[in-house]
Design a protein around this motif. Structure first.
Motif: not given
Length: 267
Positions: A65-66, A130-132, A208-214, A203-204
């Motif tokens: 993700n990073s 979301t990533f966007q 981002a509340n979903d750990p899959a997006l952290w 900001w993330p």
């Protein structure tokens, strides 16, 4: 005097990295893994710790993700800020000077000042988790526009004028003539934006509340709940996190120096 002070300064700056390498190289059972006891293990365990770090928990997801966030934002900033900076430097249109003053004026604003309205916009667009939602608000920076504009002012006017006389359009001039000459500034902007986003936590954390997006800054703060009080693996995670920025800095350092000095091509 310089020969004495400079090595001392370098040694002080490298000391934290050296400590990280030593701790991250401790083998399992050495007393740094939260298991209790000291001296239970011996040898060089850095690569084993890295393999264990990537095999345990969600660290590979955070690392991916990073890379997506940092690379995506840096590339988009290079594209949009590069085009805007060149236009403000080389194209004359009504309001161009006022627009540049407005862009530079936003540099005086603290990011926390605009964070709430930006969050409201992202929420209304349905971009939370979301990533966007993490990428779009940072895809163009005022500093990037300023940096590219200042560098573009040093481009030789004769080259641009000759291309116009030959019938080339502005887009073709920008793509074939200006971009190669702007490479030091654009690579400098890419490096600075990548480093800034690689370390971005706030900001993330909000979007981002979903750990899959952290990304890594958010994920590492949660690793202790997954791997326990393991200083060895936590330090290994910190060391691995520091590698991409260091490698990128060494690869682009000559462009970074050229970009910050605004060398350009002089008449």
């Amino acid at each position: 005097m310089t020969r004495v002070v400079l090595p001392l300064v370098v040694a002080i700056m490298l000391l934290p990295i050296g400590v990280m390498v030593v701790v991250a190289s401790a083998p399992a059972g050495s007393g740094l893994d939260g298991a209790g006891g000291l001296g239970g293990g011996s040898g060089f365990g850095l690569f084993a710790n890295i393999a264990e770090m990537f095999a345990s928990g969600d660290f590979p997801v955070y690392f991916r993700n990073s890379l997506i966030l940092s690379s995506g934002i840096a590339v988009l900033d290079v594209i949009f800020a590069g085009a805007a900076g060149y236009a403000l430097a080389r194209l004359r249109f009504p309001g161009s000077r006022a627009l540049f003053v407005l862009v530079v004026g936003t540099l005086a604003l603290s990011p926390t000042v605009v964070m709430v309205p930006v969050y409201v916009i992202v929420h209304q667009l349905g971009w939370i988790d979301t990533f966007q939602g993490m990428i779009v608000p940072s895809m163009m920076s005022a500093f990037g526009v300023f940096l590219v504009r200042q560098f573009a002012l040093g481009l030789p006017e004769e080259l641009l004028l000759a291309a116009r006389i030959d019938g080339a359009g502005e887009f073709r001039i920008f793509a074939t003539i200006a971009l190669p000459l702007l490479r030091p500034a654009l690579l400098t902007l890419f490096l600075l934006q990548f480093l800034a986003q690689w370390d971005n936590l706030l900001w993330p954390l909000l979007v981002a509340n979903d750990p899959a997006l952290w990304p890594l800054p958010v994920g590492i703060s949660q690793l202790q709940t997954q791997i326990g009080y393991d200083i060895r693996l936590m330090t290994t995670a910190a060391l691995v996190t520091a590698v991409p920025p260091i490698v990128l800095m060494f690869l682009l350092q000559r462009y970074y120096v050229a970009g910050l000095t605004l060398g350009g091509v002089k008449k």
